[in-house]
Design a protein around this motif. Structure first.
Motif, PDB file in Angstrom:
ATOM      1  N   ILE A  85      32.136   0.299  41.577  1.00 32.14           N
ATOM      2  CA  ILE A  85      33.018  -0.577  40.808  1.00 32.14           C
ATOM      3  C   ILE A  85      32.365  -0.791  39.452  1.00 32.14           C
ATOM      4  CG2 ILE A  85      34.060  -2.874  40.655  1.00 32.14           C
ATOM      5  CD1 ILE A  85      34.003  -2.941  43.759  1.00 32.14           C
ATOM      6  N   TRP A  86      33.093  -0.465  38.397  1.00 27.51           N
ATOM      7  CA  TRP A  86      32.594  -0.605  37.025  1.00 27.51           C
ATOM      8  C   TRP A  86      33.445  -1.637  36.301  1.00 27.51           C
ATOM      9  CZ3 TRP A  86      28.371   1.284  34.700  1.00 27.51           C
ATOM     10  CH2 TRP A  86      28.275   1.114  33.319  1.00 27.51           C
ATOM     11  N   LYS A  87      32.793  -2.508  35.540  1.00 28.89           N
ATOM     12  CA  LYS A  87      33.515  -3.501  34.745  1.00 28.89           C
ATOM     13  C   LYS A  87      32.991  -3.468  33.319  1.00 28.89           C
ATOM     14  CE  LYS A  87      34.492  -6.524  38.609  1.00 28.89           C
ATOM     15  NZ  LYS A  87      34.388  -7.861  39.185  1.00 28.89           N
ATOM     16  N   GLY A  88      33.918  -3.391  32.365  1.00 30.16           N
ATOM     17  CA  GLY A  88      33.546  -3.461  30.966  1.00 30.16           C
ATOM     18  C   GLY A  88      33.433  -2.100  30.304  1.00 30.16           C
ATOM     19  N   SER A  89      32.948  -2.142  29.071  1.00 31.23           N
ATOM     20  CA  SER A  89      32.803  -0.918  28.287  1.00 31.23           C
ATOM     21  C   SER A  89      31.595  -0.126  28.770  1.00 31.23           C
ATOM     22  CB  SER A  89      32.630  -1.262  26.805  1.00 31.23           C
ATOM     23  OG  SER A  89      31.386  -1.907  26.596  1.00 31.23           O
ATOM     24  N   LEU A  90      31.469   1.098  28.271  1.00 31.15           N
ATOM     25  CA  LEU A  90      30.370   1.966  28.701  1.00 31.15           C
ATOM     26  C   LEU A  90      29.014   1.333  28.427  1.00 31.15           C
ATOM     27  CD1 LEU A  90      29.200   4.626  29.757  1.00 31.15           C
ATOM     28  CD2 LEU A  90      29.398   5.517  27.415  1.00 31.15           C
ATOM     29  N   LYS A  91      28.778   0.893  27.198  1.00 28.33           N
ATOM     30  CA  LYS A  91      27.443   0.401  26.834  1.00 28.33           C
ATOM     31  C   LYS A  91      27.178  -1.040  27.239  1.00 28.33           C
ATOM     32  CE  LYS A  91      26.277   3.690  23.303  1.00 28.33           C
ATOM     33  NZ  LYS A  91      25.763   3.917  21.962  1.00 28.33           N
ATOM     34  N   GLU A  92      28.187  -1.882  27.226  1.00 26.91           N
ATOM     35  CA  GLU A  92      27.969  -3.291  27.558  1.00 26.91           C
ATOM     36  C   GLU A  92      28.327  -3.627  29.003  1.00 26.91           C
ATOM     37  OE1 GLU A  92      29.651  -2.437  24.593  1.00 26.91           O
ATOM     38  OE2 GLU A  92      27.755  -2.625  23.518  1.00 26.91           O
ATOM     39  N   GLY A  93      29.084  -2.771  29.635  1.00 22.40           N
ATOM     40  CA  GLY A  93      29.537  -3.048  30.990  1.00 22.40           C
ATOM     41  C   GLY A  93      28.479  -2.746  32.032  1.00 22.40           C
ATOM     42  N   GLY A  94      28.889  -2.845  33.264  1.00 26.93           N
ATOM     43  CA  GLY A  94      27.987  -2.556  34.367  1.00 26.93           C
ATOM     44  C   GLY A  94      28.768  -2.315  35.636  1.00 26.93           C
ATOM     45  N   GLY A  95      28.065  -1.809  36.603  1.00 22.76           N
ATOM     46  CA  GLY A  95      28.727  -1.510  37.854  1.00 22.76           C
ATOM     47  C   GLY A  95      27.854  -1.793  39.051  1.00 22.76           C
ATOM     48  N   LYS A  96      28.478  -1.671  40.206  1.00 26.83           N
ATOM     49  CA  LYS A  96      27.782  -1.831  41.481  1.00 26.83           C
ATOM     50  C   LYS A  96      28.249  -0.715  42.401  1.00 26.83           C
ATOM     51  CE  LYS A  96      27.024  -6.713  41.005  1.00 26.83           C
ATOM     52  NZ  LYS A  96      25.659  -6.900  40.770  1.00 26.83           N
ATOM     53  N   ILE A  97      27.284  -0.167  43.145  1.00 25.30           N
ATOM     54  CA  ILE A  97      27.556   0.916  44.087  1.00 25.30           C
ATOM     55  C   ILE A  97      27.226   0.421  45.488  1.00 25.30           C
ATOM     56  CG2 ILE A  97      26.886   3.231  44.837  1.00 25.30           C
ATOM     57  CD1 ILE A  97      26.118   3.804  41.913  1.00 25.30           C
ATOM     58  N   THR A  98      28.126   0.688  46.425  1.00 23.45           N
ATOM     59  CA  THR A  98      27.894   0.352  47.827  1.00 23.45           C
ATOM     60  C   THR A  98      28.139   1.609  48.660  1.00 23.45           C
ATOM     61  OG1 THR A  98      28.576  -1.935  47.488  1.00 23.45           O
ATOM     62  CG2 THR A  98      28.604  -1.120  49.761  1.00 23.45           C
ATOM     63  N   SER A  99      27.173   1.937  49.512  1.00 20.30           N
ATOM     64  CA  SER A  99      27.317   3.099  50.383  1.00 20.30           C
ATOM     65  C   SER A  99      27.856   2.669  51.737  1.00 20.30           C
ATOM     66  CB  SER A  99      25.974   3.818  50.546  1.00 20.30           C
ATOM     67  OG  SER A  99      25.018   2.967  51.139  1.00 20.30           O
ATOM     68  N   GLN A 100      28.419   3.610  52.434  1.00 15.53           N
ATOM     69  CA  GLN A 100      29.011   3.358  53.751  1.00 15.53           C
ATOM     70  C   GLN A 100      28.020   2.679  54.686  1.00 15.53           C
ATOM     71  OE1 GLN A 100      30.751   6.893  55.425  1.00 15.53           O
ATOM     72  NE2 GLN A 100      30.762   6.091  57.492  1.00 15.53           N
ATOM     73  N   SER A 101      26.764   3.121  54.658  1.00 13.21           N
ATOM     74  CA  SER A 101      25.737   2.569  55.552  1.00 13.21           C
ATOM     75  C   SER A 101      25.224   1.212  55.095  1.00 13.21           C
ATOM     76  CB  SER A 101      24.548   3.526  55.621  1.00 13.21           C
ATOM     77  OG  SER A 101      23.889   3.563  54.355  1.00 13.21           O
ATOM     78  N   LYS A 102      25.570   0.822  53.887  1.00  7.65           N
ATOM     79  CA  LYS A 102      25.096  -0.403  53.239  1.00  7.65           C
ATOM     80  C   LYS A 102      23.635  -0.314  52.810  1.00  7.65           C
ATOM     81  CE  LYS A 102      28.896  -2.859  53.698  1.00  7.65           C
ATOM     82  NZ  LYS A 102      29.802  -3.026  52.624  1.00  7.65           N
ATOM     83  N   THR A 103      23.045   0.895  52.856  1.00 14.39           N
ATOM     84  CA  THR A 103      21.707   1.069  52.295  1.00 14.39           C
ATOM     85  C   THR A 103      21.748   0.703  50.822  1.00 14.39           C
ATOM     86  OG1 THR A 103      21.133   2.742  53.911  1.00 14.39           O
ATOM     87  CG2 THR A 103      19.862   2.729  51.883  1.00 14.39           C
ATOM     88  N   LEU A 104      22.789   1.163  50.147  1.00 16.84           N
ATOM     89  CA  LEU A 104      23.098   0.657  48.815  1.00 16.84           C
ATOM     90  C   LEU A 104      24.174  -0.392  49.020  1.00 16.84           C
ATOM     91  CD1 LEU A 104      23.431   4.005  46.812  1.00 16.84           C
ATOM     92  CD2 LEU A 104      21.450   2.483  46.910  1.00 16.84           C
ATOM     93  N   ASP A 105      23.900  -1.626  48.622  1.00 21.02           N
ATOM     94  CA  ASP A 105      24.844  -2.709  48.852  1.00 21.02           C
ATOM     95  C   ASP A 105      24.975  -3.509  47.562  1.00 21.02           C
ATOM     96  OD1 ASP A 105      26.586  -4.490  50.006  1.00 21.02           O
ATOM     97  OD2 ASP A 105      25.099  -5.433  51.304  1.00 21.02           O
ATOM     98  N   ASN A 106      26.017  -3.198  46.823  1.00 17.80           N
ATOM     99  CA  ASN A 106      26.206  -3.795  45.507  1.00 17.80           C
ATOM    100  C   ASN A 106      25.006  -3.543  44.605  1.00 17.80           C
ATOM    101  OD1 ASN A 106      28.875  -4.928  45.661  1.00 17.80           O
ATOM    102  ND2 ASN A 106      28.027  -6.378  47.145  1.00 17.80           N
ATOM    103  N   THR A 107      24.484  -2.329  44.679  1.00 18.35           N
ATOM    104  CA  THR A 107      23.345  -1.922  43.860  1.00 18.35           C
ATOM    105  C   THR A 107      23.829  -1.708  42.436  1.00 18.35           C
ATOM    106  OG1 THR A 107      22.340  -0.866  45.781  1.00 18.35           O
ATOM    107  CG2 THR A 107      21.525  -0.191  43.618  1.00 18.35           C
ATOM    108  N   GLN A 108      23.185  -2.374  41.495  1.00 17.70           N
ATOM    109  CA  GLN A 108      23.665  -2.312  40.119  1.00 17.70           C
ATOM    110  C   GLN A 108      23.289  -1.020  39.420  1.00 17.70           C
ATOM    111  OE1 GLN A 108      21.904  -5.883  38.466  1.00 17.70           O
ATOM    112  NE2 GLN A 108      20.381  -4.689  37.370  1.00 17.70           N
ATOM    113  N   TYR A 109      24.139  -0.630  38.493  1.00 15.92           N
ATOM    114  CA  TYR A 109      23.872   0.489  37.597  1.00 15.92           C
ATOM    115  C   TYR A 109      24.553   0.194  36.276  1.00 15.92           C
ATOM    116  CZ  TYR A 109      28.492   2.699  38.435  1.00 15.92           C
ATOM    117  OH  TYR A 109      29.827   2.988  38.511  1.00 15.92           O
ATOM    118  N   SER A 110      24.030   0.786  35.211  1.00 17.50           N
ATOM    119  CA  SER A 110      24.545   0.486  33.878  1.00 17.50           C
ATOM    120  C   SER A 110      24.173   1.608  32.918  1.00 17.50           C
ATOM    121  CB  SER A 110      23.948  -0.829  33.364  1.00 17.50           C
ATOM    122  OG  SER A 110      22.547  -0.683  33.170  1.00 17.50           O
TER     123      SER A 110
END
Length: 136
Positions: free
Chosen positions: A8-33
Protein backbone atom coordinates in the motif's frame (compact mmCIF):
# COMPACT_ATOMS: atom_id res chain seq x y z
CA UNK A 1 0.99 -23.31 -4.65
CA UNK A 2 0.52 -19.55 -4.68
CA UNK A 3 2.01 -16.97 -2.33
CA UNK A 4 1.16 -13.30 -2.00
CA UNK A 5 2.13 -9.98 -0.55
CA UNK A 6 0.35 -6.64 -0.53
CA UNK A 7 1.85 -3.19 -0.89
CA UNK A 8 0.00 0.00 0.00
CA UNK A 9 1.52 3.30 -1.13
CA UNK A 10 0.31 6.74 -0.07
CA UNK A 11 1.46 10.06 -1.48
CA UNK A 12 3.91 11.17 -4.11
CA UNK A 13 7.01 9.21 -5.10
CA UNK A 14 9.53 11.26 -3.11
CA UNK A 15 7.43 12.38 -0.15
CA UNK A 16 5.10 9.41 0.13
CA UNK A 17 5.60 6.04 1.70
CA UNK A 18 4.28 2.57 1.75
CA UNK A 19 3.86 -0.58 3.77
CA UNK A 20 4.32 -4.17 2.61
CA UNK A 21 2.65 -7.17 4.24
CA UNK A 22 3.43 -10.75 3.24
CA UNK A 23 1.01 -13.65 3.42
CA UNK A 24 3.00 -15.23 6.28
CA UNK A 25 3.13 -11.89 8.13
CA UNK A 26 6.93 -12.10 8.25
CA UNK A 27 6.63 -8.70 6.66
CA UNK A 28 3.81 -6.99 8.53
CA UNK A 29 3.23 -3.40 7.54
CA UNK A 30 6.95 -3.12 6.83
CA UNK A 31 7.68 0.40 5.65
CA UNK A 32 9.35 1.35 2.40
CA UNK A 33 9.91 4.70 0.75
CA UNK A 34 11.90 6.63 -1.83
CA UNK A 35 14.56 7.21 0.83
CA UNK A 36 14.80 3.52 1.78
CA UNK A 37 15.13 2.64 -1.89
CA UNK A 38 17.42 5.32 -3.26
CA UNK A 39 19.02 6.94 -0.20
CA UNK A 40 19.51 5.81 3.40
CA UNK A 41 16.00 5.83 4.82
CA UNK A 42 14.50 3.43 7.33
CA UNK A 43 12.65 0.50 5.79
CA UNK A 44 13.02 -2.01 3.04
CA UNK A 45 12.87 -1.71 -0.75
CA UNK A 46 11.99 -3.93 -3.71
CA UNK A 47 15.63 -4.68 -4.61
CA UNK A 48 16.42 -5.79 -1.06
CA UNK A 49 13.39 -8.08 -1.11
CA UNK A 50 14.45 -9.56 -4.46
CA UNK A 51 17.96 -10.11 -3.04
CA UNK A 52 16.48 -11.88 -0.01
CA UNK A 53 14.29 -14.06 -2.21
CA UNK A 54 17.13 -14.90 -4.60
CA UNK A 55 19.66 -15.76 -1.86
CA UNK A 56 17.13 -17.93 -0.02
CA UNK A 57 15.89 -19.72 -3.13
CA UNK A 58 19.40 -20.33 -4.44
CA UNK A 59 20.60 -21.73 -1.08
CA UNK A 60 17.72 -24.19 -0.96
CA UNK A 61 18.24 -25.26 -4.59
CA UNK A 62 21.98 -25.75 -4.04
CA UNK A 63 21.28 -27.82 -0.92
CA UNK A 64 18.89 -30.01 -2.91
CA UNK A 65 21.41 -30.57 -5.72
CA UNK A 66 24.20 -31.36 -3.25
CA UNK A 67 21.96 -33.83 -1.42
CA UNK A 68 20.98 -35.51 -4.70
CA UNK A 69 24.70 -36.18 -5.27
CA UNK A 70 24.94 -37.90 -1.88
CA UNK A 71 26.84 -35.19 0.03
CA UNK A 72 25.89 -33.71 3.38
CA UNK A 73 25.49 -29.94 3.68
CA UNK A 74 26.72 -28.47 6.93
CA UNK A 75 25.95 -24.88 5.93
CA UNK A 76 25.37 -22.62 2.95
CA UNK A 77 25.61 -18.85 3.31
CA UNK A 78 24.57 -16.83 0.27
CA UNK A 79 24.69 -13.07 -0.11
CA UNK A 80 22.84 -11.61 -3.08
CA UNK A 81 23.64 -8.18 -4.51
CA UNK A 82 20.98 -6.82 -6.84
CA UNK A 83 22.12 -4.03 -9.16
CA UNK A 84 19.60 -1.32 -10.11
CA UNK A 85 20.77 1.07 -12.85
CA UNK A 86 18.59 3.70 -14.53
CA UNK A 87 15.41 2.08 -13.28
CA UNK A 88 16.34 -1.43 -14.43
CA UNK A 89 17.55 -4.39 -12.43
CA UNK A 90 20.53 -5.36 -14.55
CA UNK A 91 22.14 -8.02 -12.39
CA UNK A 92 21.97 -10.30 -9.41
CA UNK A 93 25.25 -11.63 -8.03
CA UNK A 94 25.33 -14.53 -5.57
CA UNK A 95 28.32 -14.83 -3.20
CA UNK A 96 28.34 -18.29 -1.67
CA UNK A 97 30.25 -19.84 1.23
CA UNK A 98 29.46 -23.45 1.99
CA UNK A 99 30.60 -26.29 4.21
CA UNK A 100 29.88 -29.61 2.53
CA UNK A 101 31.36 -32.86 3.76
CA UNK A 102 33.39 -34.84 1.23
CA UNK A 103 32.68 -32.84 -1.94
CA UNK A 104 35.45 -31.74 -4.31
CA UNK A 105 35.69 -28.10 -5.31
CA UNK A 106 35.08 -29.03 -8.97
CA UNK A 107 31.86 -30.89 -8.14
CA UNK A 108 30.78 -28.07 -5.83
CA UNK A 109 31.33 -25.38 -8.48
CA UNK A 110 29.33 -27.41 -11.01
CA UNK A 111 26.41 -27.65 -8.57
CA UNK A 112 26.62 -23.91 -7.82
CA UNK A 113 26.32 -23.16 -11.54
CA UNK A 114 23.44 -25.61 -11.87
CA UNK A 115 21.61 -24.00 -8.90
CA UNK A 116 22.32 -20.50 -10.25
CA UNK A 117 20.54 -21.42 -13.49
CA UNK A 118 17.73 -23.51 -12.01
CA UNK A 119 16.44 -21.96 -8.80
CA UNK A 120 12.93 -20.59 -9.42
CA UNK A 121 13.91 -16.98 -8.62
CA UNK A 122 16.81 -17.11 -11.10
CA UNK A 123 14.39 -18.32 -13.74
CA UNK A 124 12.03 -15.39 -13.21
CA UNK A 125 14.70 -12.68 -13.29
CA UNK A 126 15.53 -11.18 -16.69
CA UNK A 127 18.81 -9.80 -15.40
CA UNK A 128 22.33 -11.15 -15.69
CA UNK A 129 22.91 -13.65 -12.89
CA UNK A 130 26.41 -14.44 -11.70
CA UNK A 131 28.05 -16.12 -8.72
CA UNK A 132 31.27 -16.72 -6.89
CA UNK A 133 31.55 -19.62 -4.50
CA UNK A 134 34.00 -20.74 -1.85
CA UNK A 135 33.98 -24.19 -0.34
CA UNK A 136 35.13 -23.96 3.30
Amino acid sequence: MKRNATAIWKGSLKEGGGKITSQSKTLDNTQYSFKSRFEEGVGTNPEELIAAAHSGCFSMQLSAFIGEEGFEVESIETRCDVNLVDGNIIGSHLSVKAKVNGISDIAFQELVTKAEKNCPVSKVLKAEISSTAVLI
